[in-house]
Every structure is written in C-alpha cells, then in structure tokens.
Design a protein around this motif. Structure first.
Motif, short mmCIF file in Angstrom:
data_model
loop_
_atom_site.label_atom_id
_atom_site.label_comp_id
_atom_site.label_asym_id
_atom_site.label_seq_id
_atom_site.Cartn_x
_atom_site.Cartn_y
_atom_site.Cartn_z
N SER A 36 -5.86 -2.02 -12.01
CA SER A 36 -4.41 -1.99 -12.17
C SER A 36 -3.90 -3.40 -12.43
N VAL A 37 -2.63 -3.48 -12.81
CA VAL A 37 -2.02 -4.78 -13.08
C VAL A 37 -1.54 -5.43 -11.78
N GLY A 38 -1.19 -6.72 -11.89
CA GLY A 38 -0.55 -7.40 -10.77
C GLY A 38 -1.28 -8.63 -10.27
N GLY A 39 -2.62 -8.64 -10.36
CA GLY A 39 -3.36 -9.77 -9.80
C GLY A 39 -3.14 -9.84 -8.29
N LYS A 40 -2.59 -10.95 -7.81
CA LYS A 40 -2.29 -11.07 -6.39
C LYS A 40 -1.19 -10.10 -5.96
N ALA A 41 -0.33 -9.72 -6.89
CA ALA A 41 0.76 -8.78 -6.60
C ALA A 41 0.22 -7.35 -6.66
N ARG A 42 -0.53 -6.98 -5.66
CA ARG A 42 -1.20 -5.67 -5.63
C ARG A 42 -0.82 -4.92 -4.37
N ARG A 43 -1.16 -3.65 -4.36
CA ARG A 43 -0.97 -2.81 -3.18
C ARG A 43 -2.31 -2.24 -2.74
N LEU A 44 -2.48 -2.14 -1.42
CA LEU A 44 -3.68 -1.52 -0.86
C LEU A 44 -3.27 -0.46 0.14
N ALA A 45 -4.08 0.58 0.25
CA ALA A 45 -3.76 1.69 1.15
C ALA A 45 -4.24 1.36 2.56
N VAL A 46 -3.35 1.59 3.53
CA VAL A 46 -3.67 1.43 4.95
C VAL A 46 -3.10 2.63 5.70
N ASP A 47 -3.96 3.34 6.40
CA ASP A 47 -3.50 4.50 7.17
C ASP A 47 -2.74 5.48 6.27
N GLY A 48 -3.19 5.58 5.02
CA GLY A 48 -2.56 6.49 4.08
C GLY A 48 -1.28 5.99 3.46
N GLN A 49 -0.92 4.71 3.71
CA GLN A 49 0.32 4.16 3.21
C GLN A 49 0.05 2.99 2.26
N HIS A 317 -0.13 -0.76 9.56
CA HIS A 317 0.81 0.35 9.69
C HIS A 317 0.91 0.61 11.19
N SER A 318 2.01 0.13 11.79
CA SER A 318 2.06 0.09 13.24
C SER A 318 3.48 0.28 13.75
N GLU A 319 3.59 0.79 14.95
CA GLU A 319 4.86 0.72 15.67
C GLU A 319 5.08 -0.71 16.14
N ARG A 372 5.98 4.36 12.87
CA ARG A 372 5.27 3.20 12.34
C ARG A 372 5.94 2.65 11.08
N GLU A 373 5.71 1.36 10.88
CA GLU A 373 6.21 0.72 9.67
C GLU A 373 5.11 -0.08 9.02
N ARG A 374 5.28 -0.33 7.72
CA ARG A 374 4.28 -1.08 6.95
C ARG A 374 4.55 -2.57 7.10
N LEU A 375 3.50 -3.31 7.44
CA LEU A 375 3.62 -4.74 7.69
C LEU A 375 2.57 -5.50 6.89
N GLN A 376 2.97 -6.63 6.36
CA GLN A 376 2.02 -7.62 5.86
C GLN A 376 2.15 -8.84 6.76
N PHE A 417 -3.90 -1.39 16.35
CA PHE A 417 -3.05 -0.88 15.28
C PHE A 417 -3.86 -0.71 13.98
N PRO A 418 -3.60 0.35 13.23
CA PRO A 418 -4.31 0.56 11.97
C PRO A 418 -4.05 -0.61 11.01
N HIS A 419 -5.12 -1.22 10.51
CA HIS A 419 -4.93 -2.35 9.62
C HIS A 419 -6.14 -2.57 8.75
N ARG A 420 -5.92 -3.40 7.75
CA ARG A 420 -6.98 -3.86 6.86
C ARG A 420 -6.85 -5.37 6.78
N LEU A 421 -7.91 -6.10 7.09
CA LEU A 421 -7.86 -7.55 7.16
C LEU A 421 -8.55 -8.16 5.94
N VAL A 422 -7.79 -9.00 5.22
CA VAL A 422 -8.31 -9.68 4.03
C VAL A 422 -8.52 -11.15 4.39
#
Length: 519
Positions: A36-49, A317-319, A372-376, A417-422
């Motif tokens: 997909s496009v974006g380079g660093k401006a990308r989205r990744l799925a976490v906990d289905g979000q 994706h956490s409270e 829960r809310e989506r956090l970076q 909390f559900p997360h993905r660590l880069v």
C-alpha cells in the motif's frame, strides 16, 4: 521516451512528485515494495483495529492545498479535515497539565497560570522569534532547492538583510536560546521537544529549529482516517492524471548510461525505462549501493554517527484511566538531559519522555464513545537497528519503563494491554541502510540544514525526495521535497526538448493534463 518517469517508493514525497508530474503530462510509474501507499504514514491492525503507525501531526495545510490545486483537484473535497483546538497536552507529574491551543492568546494565558507572568511574557517573545525565523526561511530555504551557507542563502534572503541572517541563530543551541525565554525548565523541555520532530536532540540542534514551533502554531489539523487517508488521497490524485502504481515489487537497481538515469530493474528482473527517476528512500540507501553500484555515486555517504533518532512505537488498543487525554499528549521525563545522553550512547532511556496519540479523541479533546481506544505511543530510541536486536526481555523492560512514565503523570493502561511493538530493528528492515533512523540525518550543529541531501544528485535525471532529504523531516516537509523534486525534474525535461513551452506558474513547465490547474 524523455517523459517516462519512475518513482521509487510511495511515501508522501514520492506521491506528491508522482501526482505533480502526472498532472504535467508525464508517463509516471510508481514502484512500491509494500502492499500500500504511505511509507511511514501507514496503518497496522491491532486487536482488530486499524491504528496509525506513522506520523500523526498534520500541519502546513496550505502545502497540500497547493498540490491538489495544481493537479486540478481540491484538498477539502478529497479529505475530511478539521482544526484541532488543542494543539497538544503536556504533563510532568500528576499535578495537572499544560495545554497549548490553536489560539495563541489562550496558550499564553495557560502558560501564565502554569508558570507565572514572566513565563507568559517569555512565551510571547519566543513565539515572536520563532515566527521571524520561519518567515525568513520559508521562501528562501524551505520551498526552494538546496542552498549552501552563507552567501547563496544570503542572496535568497536579500544581500543587505544581514540582520535576518543573524536572526536565524544557527550557531547557538536550541536549549541555550530557550533559556533566554523560559526560566522554568519544564517550559524549556516543552519547546525543546520540537527538535525531536526532525529526529534531533534539543541540546545539540541549532536554535534555528525553533521555527518548528511556529509551524505548529499556524495550525494543527485532524484528518478523518489519519495520515494513511492523506496518502490514499494523493494516490487517487496521481492516478486520476494517469500515474500507474506497481505494489509488492522492489527495485533491485537504478540503471544509468552516458546521459544519466535510464530506468530501473525490478527484483523480478523486469526493466522499466525512464530518463527521470525519483527515489523516495533515505539517501543512505543510494549511497550504500542498495540500488546498485551505478547509483551509489549519486550522493555522498554520511557517517552512521549523524543518524537521526529512531523510536520504540507501541500501537495499542486499550482502556485508559486517570489522565484526561487529548488527541496529542506528551509526558516528560524528569531527567531530560539523561534521556538524550542515553540515546547518544546507543541505549534506550531508563526514564523516557512519552508521546501518546489518542486516535479516537475528537478535535476538542473529548473522550472516546466507549471502552478501549486506539493509541500510538512513542519513545525516542537510538538508530542502531542494524546492529542491535532487542530481546524479548529488553522489549518487556522498555514497555515497563514506558508505562511507568505514563503512570507518574496519572495515566494508566489496562494490564497486558493489546499492542504491537515496533522497534528500531523493524524500522531498519523497512527502510534499508538507515539503522531505523526515521528522519534522515540528525540536525545537529550549525551546518546540518545545509548538508542534507537535496533533490538533484550527481547523476543527471536522478532525484531524491522524501523526509530524509531537503528541506527536512515531517509530512509537510516531505511534500515540499516532492514539489522541489518534481519542479527540478520538469525543468530538466523542458531543457532537453527541441522546443521549449512557456513555463507555467509555480515553476513547472509544459502543458498540464488538467485544464483548471492554477499553479
């Protein structure tokens, strides 16, 4: 043949250059190794979000309005964008927080309530100085091709405006100059943090970078769908004018001949011809031979010690409980110099500052609708991803340090909390030859801004665009690099034709495919 253009990489800079060149009638092919496009401006799925995994702060909206207008479209039609009334929320402990607002008078009042009348006056003086630096360099440096210091820049600024040359304060550190405006060390931290927007330390960066504060004060905007929506809108803009995209295909090498760039060879062995090639990758990838030996001579090789910051990024994706999050939030370390000393020594900070983008918070900072809310969540880290791989134990320790910093300021996430660590190693894999540096080379020392790779390279027809090139890091700066690269490419294309069409407004040449373009 001469109007065939290949763009390597569909980051923001590559997308902008592709859209502009396609609108000017070029036959543009964009080759992107990801799906997909974006380079660093990308989205990744976490906990289905879907969670934004790259830049989150959108400024200098007028840069993109110009791009869309030039390509016969309208930014406001392509995207849903609204202003953020709170620019960012800042905290040092549990004893309250300090907001900066889109309204500078509200910010001044808030600073006065937080740190006293002298601090409010200091903010007024700081804001005035940051605005002056920005106004001096906006047209003379940021929107133009690379320039050297001091005489070429002086010619752009005006040969008799010696005061302006001194006013950009390149020889003084940002941290030192901030001390002239703010006695409170917390406020020096707050405004020193703008150096990290281009991957640098406020203790080593020149005071010139105070202009970034003015860029943000001009307005922060929220895009429905985040930065990935901006990238998709730029793709659609380019495709509307005929650009073609090739996804999931890497470029093995850039071909050259006696006339300069001549095309690219894909990993599959397929050749795509093009006398114009724009490389939306870190210039270090060119210099290291990532795109072949012939292209390695296009740019100078930078020493690894000049790399900008990398990061540890938790996509969660956490409270949340306790601290009242806004969209953009910064939780500062109580040991700020130690944080950057650790990074300089190649270590992750023991007591880090933490940035949190609460992606479900609205433009006024209200709470999400439910649960829960989506956090970076971002912590600065050294760019040693090509020499250090984090063990699971280290990553767990980094997560504990991050959550401890948040809890010190009153923000609690759910346990496990559900997360993905880069990590820096992940960024190093995505962006070859960088070690995970996210902003090109660090802006340390007076000459850093003038040593950054410009659009033109030593190989005719080969150009660099993106946040690692001039004018610098960040979404709007990457877009400006795309504009500069497209303009220089068009100037060369026009010069190689037997007959030269009249130059159009904005520095581009030749008939546009869009009859209603105005720039």
């Amino acid at each position: 043949m001469n109007d065939q253009v290949v763009v390597i990489g569909a980051g923001i800079g590559g997308l902008v250059s592709a859209a502009l060149l396609a609108a000017r009638g070029c036959d543009v092919t964009v080759v992107e190794k990801e799906a997909s496009v974006g380079g660093k401006a990308r989205r990744l799925a976490v906990d289905g979000q879907p969670v934004d995994a790259g830049p989150t702060v959108f400024t200098l909206r007028e840069v993109f309005e110009d791009v869309f207008r030039t390509c016969g479209s309208d930014l406001a039609t392509a995207l849903s964008i609204r202003p953020a009334h709170i620019i960012a929320r800042h905290a040092w402990d549990e004893d309250g927080h300090l907001d900066l607002f889109a309204d500078p008078l509200r910010s001044e009042e808030a600073i006065g309530d937080f740190a006293g009348a002298d601090a409010a006056r200091g903010y007024g003086a700081f804001r005035k100085e940051a605005r002056r630096i920005y106004n001096i360099l906006d047209e003379s440096l940021l929107r133009q091709g690379k320039v050297f210091w001091p005489l070429p820049l002086m010619r752009r600024i005006g040969l008799f405006r010696f005061g302006d040359l001194a006013a950009i304060r390149p020889y003084e550190s940002m941290w030192k100059v901030l001390g002239e405006h703010f006695a409170d060390p917390r406020l020096r931290q707050l405004f020193g943090r703008y150096a990290t927007y281009c991957g640098s330390s406020p203790f080593s960066a020149p005071a010139t970078l105070m202009l970034i504060a003015h860029v943000e004060a001009k307005g922060v905007w929220l895009i429905d769908g985040g930065m990935s929506a901006l990238a998709e809108a730029l793709r659609a803009l380019a495709e509307r004018n005929g650009a073609q995209f090739r996804f999931g295909e890497g470029v093995a090498r850039i071909e050259t001949d006696a006339g300069g760039a001549s095309g690219v060879i894909l990993d599959s062995g397929e050749r795509i011809a093009g006398r114009t090639v724009l490389c939306n990758a870190d210039p270090a990838a060119l210099a290291s031979g990532r795109f072949g030996d012939a292209a390695a001579s296009a740019v100078g090789r930078k020493p690894e010690g000049k790399r900008s910051l990398s990061a540890l990024v938790w996509l969660a994706h956490s409270e949340t409980r306790g601290f009242p999050l806004s969209r953009h939030n910064v939780f500062f370390s109580p040991h700020y110099p130690a944080e950057f000393s650790a990074i300089r020594a190649g270590r992750s900070p023991a007591d880090p500052s933490v940035y949190v983008c609460a992606q479900d918070r609205d433009a006024r900072g209200g709470e999400p609708a439910d649960g829960r809310e989506r956090l970076q969540v971002i912590v600065n880290a050294p760019a040693n991803g090509d020499s250090h791989i984090f063990t699971d134990k280290e990553l767990t320790r980094c997560t504990q340090r991050m959550t401890r910093s948040l809890e010190r300021c009153g923000l609690k996430l759910e346990p496990d909390f559900p997360h993905r660590l880069v990590s820096p190693a992940d960024f190093a894999a995505l962006f070859p030859s960088t070690g995970g540096a996210l902003y090109g080379q660090a802006s340390h020392g007076w000459a850093a801004s003038f040593l950054r790779q410009g659009a033109a390279t030593r190989i005719p027809g080969l150009y660099c665009v993106g946040g690692s090139t001039h004018p610098g890091a960040g979404v709007p700066m990457a877009a400006l690099s795309g504009q500069i690269g497209a303009r220089q490419a068009m100037e060369r294309l026009a010069s190689t034709r037997r007959s030269h069409p009249v130059a159009m407004a904005g520095g581009m040449s030749m008939q546009s495919r869009t009859t209603d373009a105005t720039a």
